[in-house]
Each structure stands twice: as C-alpha cells, then as structure tokens.
Design an enzyme around this catalytic site. Structure first.
Site, mmCIF file in Angstrom:
data_model
loop_
_atom_site.group_PDB
_atom_site.id
_atom_site.type_symbol
_atom_site.label_atom_id
_atom_site.label_comp_id
_atom_site.label_asym_id
_atom_site.label_seq_id
_atom_site.Cartn_x
_atom_site.Cartn_y
_atom_site.Cartn_z
ATOM 1 N N ASP A 123 0.919 -1.220 0.041
ATOM 2 C CA ASP A 123 -0.023 0.030 0.010
ATOM 3 C C ASP A 123 0.848 1.309 0.131
ATOM 4 O O ASP A 123 2.176 1.141 0.300
ATOM 5 C CB ASP A 123 -0.802 0.101 1.242
ATOM 6 C CG ASP A 123 -1.721 1.261 1.483
ATOM 7 O OD1 ASP A 123 -2.481 1.555 0.369
ATOM 8 O OD2 ASP A 123 -1.750 1.768 2.700
ATOM 9 N N ASP B 254 -2.158 -0.431 6.023
ATOM 10 C CA ASP B 254 -2.197 0.119 7.241
ATOM 11 C C ASP B 254 -3.524 0.407 7.775
ATOM 12 O O ASP B 254 -4.260 0.758 8.540
ATOM 13 C CB ASP B 254 -1.226 1.201 7.598
ATOM 14 C CG ASP B 254 -1.854 2.222 6.862
ATOM 15 O OD1 ASP B 254 -2.201 2.217 5.635
ATOM 16 O OD2 ASP B 254 -1.793 3.594 7.559
ATOM 17 N N ASP C 154 -7.489 -1.833 3.608
ATOM 18 C CA ASP C 154 -6.542 -2.744 3.142
ATOM 19 C C ASP C 154 -6.985 -4.152 3.897
ATOM 20 O O ASP C 154 -6.075 -5.212 3.413
ATOM 21 C CB ASP C 154 -5.042 -2.475 3.786
ATOM 22 C CG ASP C 154 -4.418 -1.210 2.942
ATOM 23 O OD1 ASP C 154 -4.743 -0.970 1.853
ATOM 24 O OD2 ASP C 154 -3.693 -0.310 3.683
#
Length: 617
Positions: free
Chosen positions: A307, A504, A508
């Site tokens: 990410d 995080d 996600d």
C-alpha cells in the site's frame, strides 16, 4: 495441575527409583532393586499411556509410542535398569522441553504480564481506583510513575515520558506532550501525568496485542503437523529395525536397545522450540507474528504488494518547501496560518498546527474566525486579517498577484496551502506525504533476500503514485484502486509465488486477509488491518519487515537443521544397537545426549541473526 507441573514432579519418580535401586544393589539385594526400578518405570508408563490416549483422541500420533514400547519391552525381558534409565531420560527430556518452551516464550509472557487491571480515574469525589472495564471514552485518568498506560488516549497536561520497549521494541524512552497520543501497555518512566481516555480497554492497542499473542501461542505450525507425519514414518522405521535385530540375532535385548535409542525423537522437540523461539525473538523486536503458520509462510514469500499511504509513505503530510512574498518571514507565515487553522478540524489544518508547534512557534488565539468547509479559513490574528487554504480560495480573496509563483510549488504528490495577510498573498507551503526514510534501501534488501516481484497498490491517483515511486525498485504500479480491486491484485500476483501484502488502513484489511501473509503497520494503522493481518509491526518502521523475514527464515532453517541432525544421529544409533554394539542403558544415555543437543540448537532462534536488529537488553 498443568502438564508442565506434572512433568516436573514426574521426573523425580524415576530419579529417586534409580538411586534407591542402586543402593539396594550395593547391599546385594538384586530382587529389591528390580522391584524398585520396575515400580518407578510403571509410574512413568501410566502417565505416558494417559498422554498417548489423549493425543490419539485428538487425532495425533507421535513418538511417545516408541518410548512406551521401549520401556515396556525392557521390563518384559528383565532389563529393569535400562527401563528405569529410559523412564528417567524420557521424563527428563519432557521436562527439558517444557523449560525450553518457557525460555522461548519469556518475551511473550512478559508482554502478557504487563496487562493493567485497574486505572486511577478522576471523579466528583477526587481520584479513585477503578476496574479497567469501568473506564469510558473521555474519562480523565492519572498515570503514576511506574504505571502502565491503561488505555489508548491523549496526554492532558504536562509531559509524559514513556518506555515503549514492550510494545515497539524501541529501547529509548519517548516524550509525549499535551494533546499527543499515548498507547496502552507503555510504561510511565517519568513523572505522573493526566490523560484523556480515547478508547475503552477492550478496544485499546494493548488488549488487541494480548489477543493476538494468545492466538499465536495457541497456534500449531504446519511444520509441526508435518513433524507429526514424519513421526509416523520414523516409528515404522524404528519398529522395522528393532524387529530385524531380534529376528536375525534371536536376541530380544537388541530390539530393546534399538527402541531405547529412538526414545524420544528430536523431531517432536526441535520444531516447536525453534518456532516458539522465533515468535519470541520477533516479539522482542516489535514484530508480532500470529503463530507458527505465519512464521513459516514469511520464510517463503516471493511477491510483495505494498500500500502507499501510511505504508510506503508516512501517512501524514509534512512541509517540504515554502515560498514567501511581501517581506514576511517564512516562520511568521507558518505561525499566522497555524494560528488561524486552530479553529479547523481539517486534516491539513491539524498538520499545519502540529508543524508550527513542533518548530516551537507560539500561536495566537484567532478571533472573528470563519471556515468555508473544504476550502479554507479566515480569521483575525494579532490584529491582522489572515486567510489560509487552497490556492483558489485564497487568491479569490486577494488581488491575484504572485499567484503563478504560488502554483509553481505544486507537485503531483503534494498539497499547496496558500496564505494571505491583509488582502495580499504572503506565501505558500508545500505539504507532501514523503516516502519513509530508508524505503529504497529496504526494497533493494528485500529483493536481494528473495523477493522476486514488488507491486504498489494504492487508491491514490496514478500521477501521485508515479511521483511517490520515483526511482524505487517497484515492478508494477496499480492506482485508483477500491478495496476489492486490491484483493483481485493480490490473488492475481499468486501466479508469481507466495504473496505478502503490507498495509495499514481499513481498506487494506480484505487484501491482507487474501494474501498468504498480511503485514499491518500496527503502530499507526487501523485496528481492522491489525486484526486481519498475520504479522503486525508494533513500531512504525517499515524496515522491520526485513527483520521479520530474516527471523522467520532463520527459525525455519534451525528447526530443519535440528530435525535432520537429530534423526540422522538416532538412525545411526539404532543401527549400532541392532548389531549389539551398545546396551539398552547406553542407548538411553546416547539418545538423551541427542535430545539435549537438538533442543539447545533450536534455542538459537532466540538470538539475533543476519538482517536483524540487536538483541533486547
């Protein structure tokens, strides 16, 4: 009584029996010594039989059966001394295994032992100690020197000096000032301070960590289950060699010696000790790995999906460049802008205020403040009219001079905050969510350590993603992604090998669950991501990913080394016993030496290896 306590008492029975039997032999009482040794062995056999039946009911078959057969066979052929020695060695080996596991779990036990049970809460009647479950969001609490922070919250007056080592692995105490967050489970090593509870106990960081640790301790690694399957093969091999020795020699004592050497097998000792040691080592470095399955999978990953916001980048914008007009100093432009933005809850406004305070600027109280949602704020600061916000909003309130110079600050991955004073542009501040320090080196290190493919998956615009990646060693960039699209990417990347996803945010969590290994930035990330992930980084440092992989690979390697060496030595010993070169008593001593060696080798996983940080303490 717990099994570990029973093992500690059980080892005393054959030990005492061996001593008293030898004394009886010294006084020429062979019949009495045989009775003593037989009785001591039977006690261990009964306990062993109960354990075998319990395991069989769970569908587990292990080499405890070999121990049972060797002791029974020794008694059957009159080798009572060999039987009691085997009983002593077996009980001692089980006790040693329990000690090794306790040693390996020390870091986790310390973490669980820190859990607070009460909190000091302010009320109408003053301070009162209340149960942790009674703390509500918004309660004002006192954290005394030496206390563990009971719940997540923020400092409310004064300065907190906290030891976060148990949570993050960082040895240096940190300072938290008024309004800054504090996390549960950290230790107050400074003076007393007040805090406002931001979460109830069961939703706080430390409670979540405890749940994850307990889950990790209960889990059984696939490698350990594989060890059980190998145990069946080894059991068969042991019986074949013992039977062959008896058949060809006609001497049942040789068969007993073979079974004695195979008792107990290092296969069932080395794997759990090495796995738990690896989990404990990782916990000491601020890396919570949720069990042996995750530890093993970490050692096999070949694809990394990252990410962007809060993972590859810090997740919070910082001022990276400034431009000023009209002779006002840059620090003054920031001070005026931050003073006005104190009335706003916008994320950019909060960042400006935090930046100004971090630089030691003294903010003024705004008056006549007006906020246009999503656009900006105007307020009177120290008698001057200040406007702060987006370029369009602020330039619309001025004569437009210097607007082009202001726009030149703009970058694809940044936000420009414009500031006007008394109707004229005073300056602009470029705020960028920067790539984490050392991210490039980390990705190159991961590539060198076996990661074949690195993929960036972000919900941000493509231009922002391209600007952030820059020269980073990333193979593929996916942008403008919804949560389900991230899941699809993780699934597609499996074609290249086992996938590790690092994220995080709440968005996600589905992708973390879909990956073979999900890694959450637990220090700053969402609770949803942390609960879903297989690995949680309790310290906000991306380089701990490399440490986690190094610890996992080393623990797995040590377990395999121990198993291979232990089984190899056991097989050699059984062959030697089959030819009648060692007695059952000598075989028992030999096998115990092998067991001690593999357990000590497995405990090496507690120490630091290459690619890891220093050992704690």
């Amino acid at each position: 009584m717990r099994l570990t306590d029973l093992r500690a008492y059980l080892v005393a029975v054959p030990a005492a029996g061996l001593v008293f039997g030898l004394v009886a032999r010294w006084f020429d009482r062979p019949a009495l010594s045989d009775q003593i040794w037989t009785g001591a062995t039977l006690v261990v056999l009964i306990a062993l039989a109960i354990e075998i039946v319990t395991s069989l009911r769970r569908g587990e078959v292990g080499l405890d059966i070999v121990a049972f057969l060797s002791m029974s066979a020794a008694l059957a052929v009159g080798e009572t001394l060999a039987a009691v020695v085997v009983a002593l060695m077996y009980a001692g080996g089980q006790n040693l295994e329990a000690f090794a596991e306790r040693r390996a779990r020390r870091e986790m036990a310390a973490l669980l032992g820190r859990a607070p049970r009460t909190a000091m809460r302010y009320g109408d009647g003053g301070l009162a100690e209340v149960a942790l479950d009674a703390v509500a969001v918004g309660d004002r609490l006192l954290v005394r020197q030496g206390d563990v922070v009971p719940v997540d919250g923020t400092v409310s007056g004064g300065i907190a000096i906290l030891d976060e080592a148990a949570i993050t692995g960082e040895a240096v105490p940190v300072q938290r000032r008024d309004g800054q967050p504090v996390i549960s489970g950290t230790l107050n090593v400074g003076g007393p301070f007040d805090m406002l509870a931001g979460r109830i106990a069961r939703d706080s960081t430390f409670a979540g960590i405890i749940r994850m640790v307990e889950s990790a301790q209960r889990s059984k690694a696939p490698m350990a289950r594989l060890a059980d399957r190998y145990a069946l093969v080894f059991l068969a091999v042991s019986l074949v060699i013992a039977g062959a020795a008896w058949f060809f020699s006609g001497d049942p004592v040789r068969a007993v010696a073979v079974l004695v050497v195979a008792t107990p097998c290092p296969l069932i000792l080395a794997v759990p000790v090495a796995i738990v040691s690896g989990l404990s080592r990782a916990a000491a470095r601020g890396i919570l790995i949720k069990g042996g399955k995750a530890l093993e999978a970490l050692a096999r990953v070949r694809v990394l999906v990252l990410d962007k916001t809060g993972t590859l980048t810090r997740g919070e914008a910082r001022i990276t460049s400034e431009v000023v007009f009209g002779g006002i100093a840059a620090a003054e432009v920031l001070r005026l802008a931050a003073s006005a933005d104190q009335v706003s809850k916008h994320v950019v406004a909060r960042t400006l205020v935090a930046e100004a305070e971090a630089r030691g600027l003294v903010l003024s109280v705004p008056t006549d403040a007006r906020e246009t949602p999503g656009e900006g704020v105007t307020a009177r600061i120290d008698g001057r009219q200040v406007s702060v916000g987006g370029i369009g909003f602020v330039t619309g309130l001025t004569d437009g001079a210097d607007a082009d110079a202001l726009r030149s600050l703009k970058k694809d991955n940044g936000v420009v905050v414009a500031v006007a004073v008394d109707g004229r542009l005073a300056g602009g501040l470029l705020m960028v969510d920067e790539v984490r320090t050392g991210a490039a080196d980390l990705l190159r290190h991961l590539r060198a350590s076996g990661i074949d493919r690195i993929v960036l998956a972000t919900g941000d615009r493509r231009a922002v993603a391209d600007a952030v990646v820059g020269d980073l060693p990333v193979d593929v960039i996916h942008a403008d992604l919804a949560p389900d699209a991230k899941v699809a990417i993780v699934i597609a990347e499996r074609a290249y090998g086992p996938v590790m996803m690092i994220g995080d945010g709440v968005n996600d969590a589905p992708a973390l669950a879909a990956a073979e290994i999900g890694v959450a930035m637990g220090a700053t990330g969402s609770s949803a991501a942390s609960e879903t992930a297989d690995v949680v980084l309790l310290v906000d440092q991306l380089d701990r990913v490399a440490e986690a992989i190094a610890i996992a690979a080393r623990s797995r390697s040590i377990a395999l080394q121990s198993v291979g060496a232990g089984i190899g030595l056991s097989v050699v010993g059984m062959i030697v016993a089959a030819f009648g070169l060692i007695t059952p008593v000598q075989g028992a001593v030999l096998q115990e030496v092998i067991d001690v060696a593999v357990i000590l080798n497995a405990l090496r996983a507690l120490g630091a290896g290459r690619g890891e940080g220093p050992s704690p303490g």
